[in-house]
Write an enzyme that holds these catalytic residues in place. Structure first.
Site, PDB file in Angstrom:
ATOM      1  N   ASP A  87      13.483  30.642  48.815  1.00  0.00           N
ATOM      2  CA  ASP A  87      12.697  31.790  48.337  1.00  0.00           C
ATOM      3  C   ASP A  87      12.842  31.991  46.829  1.00  0.00           C
ATOM      4  O   ASP A  87      13.178  33.087  46.363  1.00  0.00           O
ATOM      5  CB  ASP A  87      13.126  33.072  49.065  1.00  0.00           C
ATOM      6  CG  ASP A  87      13.127  32.914  50.575  1.00  0.00           C
ATOM      7  OD1 ASP A  87      12.308  32.118  51.080  1.00  0.00           O
ATOM      8  OD2 ASP A  87      13.940  33.576  51.240  1.00  0.00           O
TER       9      ASP A  87
ATOM     10  N   GLU B 264       3.843  35.144  55.639  1.00  0.00           N
ATOM     11  CA  GLU B 264       4.956  35.752  54.919  1.00  0.00           C
ATOM     12  C   GLU B 264       4.989  35.265  53.480  1.00  0.00           C
ATOM     13  O   GLU B 264       4.144  34.463  53.052  1.00  0.00           O
ATOM     14  CB  GLU B 264       6.285  35.458  55.616  1.00  0.00           C
ATOM     15  CG  GLU B 264       6.667  33.989  55.650  1.00  0.00           C
ATOM     16  CD  GLU B 264       7.988  33.735  56.360  1.00  0.00           C
ATOM     17  OE1 GLU B 264       8.462  34.622  57.096  1.00  0.00           O
ATOM     18  OE2 GLU B 264       8.551  32.638  56.187  1.00  0.00           O
TER      19      GLU B 264
END
Length: 355
Positions: free
Chosen positions: A45, A231
């Site tokens: 991420d 997401e």
């Protein structure tokens, strides 16, 4: 008849060869200094933001269990700086565990970190989203907890909020917006479909409107695995156009990939699912790169190039062992981003322009 080589000629020849070899070595070193190879770091991420000629990378610490947040600083995009832990999770409470996907943003001379966390996990059924605010103008300095973000009301939940992760924030048309990945309602299992939601903000720590669902995993390239999800949404703004780049399929599989939402030119409001059109996949794995996803974006030091900063799986086996990678991308004639094909690890890549 062979020509005669004198001592002075031989000495000159040796000297010439030495100079030539030294020059070649210098040229090789200079050329190597102008390239880098992926991965540029470990973890997942990846979030990068450029501010005053420096690149700041924000990450969670403590592996998948996530117990804190760090910020690194570098004058080079292709080389991460030393990470400094700026916040540690409390021992108890809604945000005491599972610190996921922190993002560093700058608004009104303050730094803000948006993150997801849970009171425990697995199962990952308690994830909510919060925000931290810097005490000073130093992104590697101290932060205070501004609390939970309002990501949907659930009267049955003690926090009052609905499951939410991966909050991204941007100022668009003079107004502040938040986009995130969430559930329609809280559930007793983390095997729950994830959607993308959008809402207005009155300030960097307050969501002030009802959430609007703008995307669900409803396309063929978004489904087919063990869990359907959208997401990791990221606003990408350029020349008046508004895009949301997001991840779909499952992060623990090599099928993880990127999709794209584009705000229609005729759209007058953002908070309407009909204002957005979906295309994809716009970036996906190959036989050598597995599950590329959850990207952020920035420009080269001289502003001439755009770069995508993303993570990829280290193997095809199910799991969350990932590393972070950089790659230059271009723009299509219609103004949409063209991310190309992910470059395999170990391949020399030209450093960003101006670096």
């Amino acid at each position: 008849m062979n020509p005669t080589i004198t001592t002075s000629s031989f000495s000159f020849l040796v000297l010439f060869c030495l100079i030539l070899g030294h020059t070649a070595t210098q040229a090789q070193e200079k050329n190597e200094a102008r390239t880098f190879v992926n991965p540029v770091g470990q973890g997942a991420d990846p979030w990068v933001i450029r501010h005053k000629n420096h690149y700041y990378v924000c990450q969670s610490t403590g592996g998948i269990a996530g117990r804190g947040i760090s910020v690194s600083k570098s004058d080079k995009l292709s080389k991460l700086g030393k990470a400094v832990i700026v916040w540690n999770a409390p021992r108890k409470g809604w945000n005491s565990n599972q610190i996921w996907a922190p993002e560093l943003h700058y608004f009104n001379n303050k730094w803000y970190i948006y993150y997801a966390a849970g009171q425990s996990g697995p199962p990952y059924i308690y994830q909510r989203s919060g925000v931290l605010e810097s005490v000073t103008d130093d992104p590697q300095g101290k932060y205070i907890d501004k609390g939970l973000l309002s990501t949907g009301a659930d009267p049955k939940d003690q926090t009052g909020n609905i499951w939410a992760i991966d909050v991204n924030v941007a100022e668009i048309r003079g107004k502040l917006y938040a986009v995130w990945s969430g559930w329609e309602k809280n559930a007793a299992t983390d095997k729950t479909v994830q959607h993308l939601y959008l809402a207005r903000m009155s300030n960097p720590w307050t969501i002030s409107s009802e959430r609007v669902k703008i995307s669900s995993p409803d396309q063929q390239w978004e489904t087919g695995g063990p869990l359907n999800l959208n997401e990791g949404p990221q606003f990408l703004l350029r020349k008046g156009q508004v895009f949301i780049v997001y991840s779909t399929r499952e992060s623990w599989t090599p099928e993880y990939r990127l999709g794209l939402l584009r705000l229609k030119k005729e759209a007058k409001v953002l908070l309407d699912a009909k204002s957005w059109e979906k295309t994809g996949p716009v970036f996906q794995g190959t036989e050598q790169v597995f599950g590329p996803g959850h990207a952020s974006f920035t420009q080269s030091p001289d502003n001439k190039e755009w770069w995508i900063f993303y993570h990829a799986k280290k193997t095809t086996e199910p799991g969350w062992s990932r590393d972070m990678r950089l790659q230059k991308f271009s723009w299509n004639p219609d103004g949409s981003p063209n991310f190309g094909t992910p470059i395999p690890a170990g391949v020399a890549i030209q450093v960003p322009s101006g670096e």
